[in-house]
Write an enzyme that holds these catalytic residues in place. Structure first.
Site, short mmCIF file in Angstrom:
data_model
loop_
_atom_site.label_atom_id
_atom_site.label_comp_id
_atom_site.label_asym_id
_atom_site.label_seq_id
_atom_site.Cartn_x
_atom_site.Cartn_y
_atom_site.Cartn_z
N ALA A 267 -2.83 -8.62 7.84
CA ALA A 267 -1.94 -7.54 7.45
C ALA A 267 -2.72 -6.23 7.49
CB ALA A 267 -1.41 -7.77 6.04
N GLU A 269 -3.06 -2.18 5.74
CA GLU A 269 -2.75 -1.38 4.54
C GLU A 269 -2.30 0.05 4.83
OE1 GLU A 269 -5.91 -2.39 5.47
OE2 GLU A 269 -7.41 -0.84 5.04
N GLU A 303 -3.55 -5.85 0.31
CA GLU A 303 -3.13 -4.63 1.03
C GLU A 303 -2.69 -3.57 0.03
OE1 GLU A 303 -4.13 -4.75 3.92
OE2 GLU A 303 -4.23 -6.93 4.13
N HIS A 306 -5.60 -1.80 -1.51
CA HIS A 306 -6.24 -0.84 -0.61
C HIS A 306 -5.71 0.58 -0.84
CE1 HIS A 306 -9.03 -2.77 2.05
NE2 HIS A 306 -8.17 -3.58 2.63
N1 B3K Z 1 -7.87 -3.46 7.06
C1 B3K Z 1 -7.17 -4.49 7.79
C2 B3K Z 1 -8.00 -5.17 8.80
C3 B3K Z 1 -8.04 -4.46 10.09
C4 B3K Z 1 -8.73 -5.30 11.12
C5 B3K Z 1 -8.96 -4.51 12.37
N2 B3K Z 1 -9.63 -5.29 13.36
C6 B3K Z 1 -6.59 -5.52 6.88
C7 B3K Z 1 -7.28 -5.70 5.61
O1 B3K Z 1 -8.44 -6.00 5.53
O2 B3K Z 1 -6.66 -5.52 4.62
ZN ZN Z 2 -8.70 -5.32 3.59
#
Ligand code: B3K
Ligand code: ZN
Length: 865
Positions: A267, A269, A303, A306
């Site tokens: 997923a 964020e 998420e 975040h």
């Molecule tokens: N921040 C995204 C992950 C993105 C991955 C890009 N290759 C999801 C997470 O860690 O919440």
């Molecule tokens: Zn994350």
């Protein structure tokens, strides 16, 4: 256009030490999208302000067609390309730069940037996907306020969503409509998102701690709305939890989540508009297991969390990724622990860490949680950054204690709100708030490798003293041959072998040097050492505790995690001995399991975890040379013995767990379902004649996917005549449900039968198999490559199969292909014949014309490291 293959021959390496601040900031951006899958036109208006240096404006771009460039309203033609970057000479310190580009979402198989999934349009920008949408300084320390206008065909895309709050909408010409969204919070472009589609909403509200009402929406295909209740509930619970535990309140008036079927990971964020892989949203008892329900709540929480740890405070550069990911995983682990059994959650997390992160940390791709360099940042969304990163935060929380830790996170959130921060900013905040010196602790950020701790306890019977001798060693890793000692917070307690009494309080020992001695006074009977309780440090512990000591702890330790751990160690010692052709005392394991099953005070969910044998690969990780066949045989033999000797107990446990009535989703009911399938597995392992029938009966009678999948998994590894029937029934029942079909592929890829490889090769030709959908690719290829015995077939056919699939997948989706490569990189752990076969496949991959830089980095490092 760069020739991709030439680019990979001399890969560009980005180094942390080379960080310089951006030359231009972009405080405001307006985006105007004319959306259509075949051709989307993007007009971007950037307010740019000089920030440092005197260079031109350099905008990243990839794969789009540039239509025009204007500066301060006037078309210019003195721009140039450097590689795919657009360089615009600017005379002053503040300008308005406008670009117009064309992109083709329906041709985007990488699923990065703007792409089509299931007829809808959606985006994925982290880490560097925004440059595939428009020209922009694609780096996380450029923070902008976004205003987004979308125009699309109204019938085909009735719903238009973007970050922030909706501000206006209306109808346009030719059956189109438009919507405008405004996000007042400055953010880096990796958090940009839009969705255009035919979607229905499960709406809810949440009233924040200061009394503001937030409109919540979970957007899915209309038919899937009934499967969104659990995710919506989890979202509300997460919002309340973050207020209570971290004092964090949500900041926008709306919070939307969209589920899509084609997604490279779990997923994303994006500010106010999370986009999810549908497997982490859609659930009902008929199609989702307890594991799925738990994972949905954990990912929704992750998420959501975040929004503060990632969005309000983002990362200065991608080397700081663990600043947001390690901390946010730590936060979601705490959330999940609070929803049910904290002990079971800790066991699951440690099991995951050992399955994914420990091998990474001891292999060719080992890197610190704050890496020093990368070729492709997508390859660094690893178990090390996420899960070891979370363990590092956990150690900080343990060392500081709850109050000081909270004071530290409060200070961090307050001081760095609205900025792009570093791991150092986080540690310094905790240090300042707690007054605890973390200078040496910072080595966790720079040194890779899993520390190994030796612990020896000596008891002086006369004087009643016990001396614990501890020593640590951090193994060398690629680029880091020599390591300095780490700070290891070890929770330790002694128990009396005769009385089972605690002989000491739990102590938090900080091992900071190569070695140390700890004295315990008034130890009046032979002490048994309980160490690294709760897995207080992510290390490997080596002790001289006997099978008797471990069995004792598995029965008497007062930390549930430590009971699990003692049993695991006992099982591991036994399995490693027998896989190495040495005598193994299996009686101790059987007796310890019997004791656990008979302990009426224990929660069934915990019992079910404690009595499970360690995985084949975890056994392999303990051996100098992994012998997959010998491990498989030793483990199967032990399973059979446990099954046979304790058969009446398994049957009783099964009957008890099965007698619980209709499905409910609660910690207690989950524990019983888990116990039921674990018991079924042991009954089958015993060789009982009725095991197939029992499993099939469970399969047919199940009113939920947990029981159905549990039975199917048991049957799939067996020779029972019911096996094929169950697979067919399952397939036919769920042939229109992609998420459940993934389970069908995965169960067969993980089968322990001798013919698994042949079965998997056949499944790759199945009409329902496709590499274009990442979930499907992972369910077959990814699952197969962690099936230790089948993947490591002596012929090398398992390696060849995986390499063929990854080469094909790389052409569509490099990021997902590269993620699946690491199992091929484990060749140093195997005998020379297997090592040669694996290396040959890696070499074939590296030599593939047109290979992506994602795959090149993973494969070439796997060969060299
Ligand atoms: N921040 C995204 C992950 C993105 C991955 C890009 N290759 C999801 C997470 O860690 O919440
Ligand atoms: Zn994350």
């Amino acid at each position: 256009m760069l020739d991709i293959h030439t680019a990979t021959a001399q890969p560009h390496v980005t180094r942390r030490a080379d960080y310089t601040p951006p030359e231009w900031q972009v405080p405001d951006i307006a985006l105007d999208f004319d959306l259509a899958p075949e051709r989307t036109v993007v007009r971007a208006t950037l307010d740019v302000v000089r920030n440092a240096g005197d260079g031109p404006l350099r905008l990243d771009g990839a794969g789009q067609t540039l239509l025009s460039v204007k500066v301060d309203g006037v078309a210019i033609n003195d721009w140039r390309f450097e590689g795919e970057a657009l360089v615009v000479p600017l005379s002053g310190d503040a300008h308005v730069v406008e670009t117009e580009v064309e992109i083709q979402p329906d041709r985007n198989t990488q699923l990065m940037g703007l792409y089509a999934s299931g007829g809808n349009l959606c985006t994925q920008c982290e880490a560097e996907g925004f440059r595939r949408i428009t020209y922009f300084p694609d780096r996380p320390d450029v923070l902008s306020r976004y205003r987004v206008r979308m125009t699309a065909d109204k019938a085909r895309f009735p719903v238009l969503l973007a970050n922030g709050d909706p501000i206006a909408q209306g109808d346009g010409d030719g059956g189109t409509h438009w919507a405008e969204w405004n996000d007042p919070f400055p953010k880096p472009c990796y958090l940009f998102a839009l969705v255009a589609g035919d979607l229905a909403c499960n709406a809810g509200t949440f009233v924040t701690m200061s009394g503001r009402t937030v409109q919540l929406g979970i957007w899915v295909r209309a038919a899937d709305v009934p499967k969104t209740a659990h995710a919506l509930e989890a979202l509300k619970t997460s919002m309340a939890w973050d207020e209570r535990v971290y004092g964090r309140e949500y900041d926008l008036d709306v919070f939307n989540i969209v589920a899509v079927d084609d997604f490279n990971f779990g997923a994303m964020e994006n500010k106010g508009l999370n986009i999810f892989n549908s497997r982490y949203i859609l659930a009902d008892p008929d199609t989702a297991t307890d594991y799925d329900f738990d994972a949905i709540a954990a990912v929704v929480a992750h998420e959501y969390f975040h929004n503060w740890s990632g969005n309000r405070i983002t990362c200065r550069d991608w080397f700081q990724l663990s600043l947001k990911e390690g901390f946010t995983v730590y936060r979601d682990q705490g959330f999940s622990a609070d929803q049910g059994s904290a002990a079971v959650k800790r066991i699951e997390d440690v099991r995951g860490l050992r399955a994914a992160q420990f091998p990474e940390d001891s292999g060719p791709l080992a890197h610190p949680i704050r890496p020093d360099e990368y070729q492709e940042i997508s390859n660094f969304y690893t178990a090390t950054i996420y899960n070891k990163g979370a363990e590092v935060i956990r150690m900080l929380a343990t060392m500081l204690g709850p109050q000081a830790f909270r004071a530290g996170t409060d200070l961090y959130f307050q001081r760095f709100d609205g900025t792009a921060a570093t791991c150092e900013d986080f540690v310094a905040s905790l240090e300042e708030a707690s007054g605890i010196d973390l200078a040496q602790f910072r080595r966790w950020y720079s040194q890779a490798g899993t520390p190994r701790v030796k612990a020896q306890l000596r008891h002086d019977t006369g004087g009643g003293r016990a001396i614990l001798t501890l020593s640590q060693r951090v193994p060398s890793t690629p680029g880091q041959p020599v390591k300095a000692p780490m700070v290891l917070p070890l929770k330790i307690k002694l128990f009396g072998a005769d009385t089972a009494r605690a002989l000491s309080e739990e102590r938090l020992v900080l091992l900071e040097d190569d070695a140390a001695e700890i004295a315990f006074e008034t130890v009046t009977e032979r002490p048994v050492l309980s160490i690294n309780r709760g897995f207080s440090a992510p290390v490997v512990i080596e002790t001289d505790r006997t099978a008797t000591d471990l069995a004792f702890l598995s029965a008497h330790d007062d930390d549930p995690f430590a009971r699990y751990e003692a049993m695991q160690q006992l099982m591991l010692d036994t399995l490693v001995a027998s896989a190495s052709g040495m005598h193994a005392d299996t009686d101790a394991v059987v007796a310890a399991i019997a004791g656990t099953l008979d302990d009426a005070a224990l929660d069934p969910a915990l019992i079910a975890e404690v009595v499970l044998l360690p995985s084949e690969s975890f056994v392999g990780d303990q051996m100098a040379v992994v012998d997959p066949e010998a491990i498989f045989r030793a483990r199967e033999a032990l399973r059979r013995e446990i099954g046979r000797t304790l058969e009446p107990r398994w049957r009783a446990a099964y009957a008890q767990a099965a007698a619980t009535g209709a499905y409910v989703y609660s910690p207690e009911a989950k524990g019983l379902r888990r116990m039921k399938t674990v018991a079924l597995g042991y009954i089958a392992a015993s060789g009982a004649a009725d095991a197939g029938a029992l499993a099939f009966a469970q399969f047919e009678a199940a009113d939920n996917m947990t029981d159905r999948q549990g039975a199917l998994t048991t049957l799939v590894s067996s020779d029972a005549p019911e096996r094929v029937a169950a697979l067919d029934i399952f397939y036919n029942r769920y042939s229109d449900n992609a998420l459940v079909l993934d389970k069908w592929f995965q169960a067969q890829a993980l089968s322990q039968r001798d013919d698994t490889l042949a079965g998997v090769q056949e499944l790759a030709q199945h009409r329902a198999f496709t590499l274009a959908n990442p979930n499907r690719a992972r369910s077959l290829v990814g699952a197969f490559s962690v099936n230790q015995r089948a993947f490591n077939a002596a012929s090398g056919a398992g390696y060849r199969f995986v390499a063929d699939q990854l080469i094909a997948l790389d052409k569509l989706n490099p990021q997902t292909a590269a993620k699946l490569l690491p199992p091929l990189g484990r060749w140093r752990r195997f005998d020379s014949a297997r090592a040669a076969l694996m290396k040959a496949e890696l070499e074939r991959i590296v030599a593939t014309p047109g290979l992506s830089k994602d795959m090149f980095e993973q494969a070439s490092k796997s060969l060299a490291g």
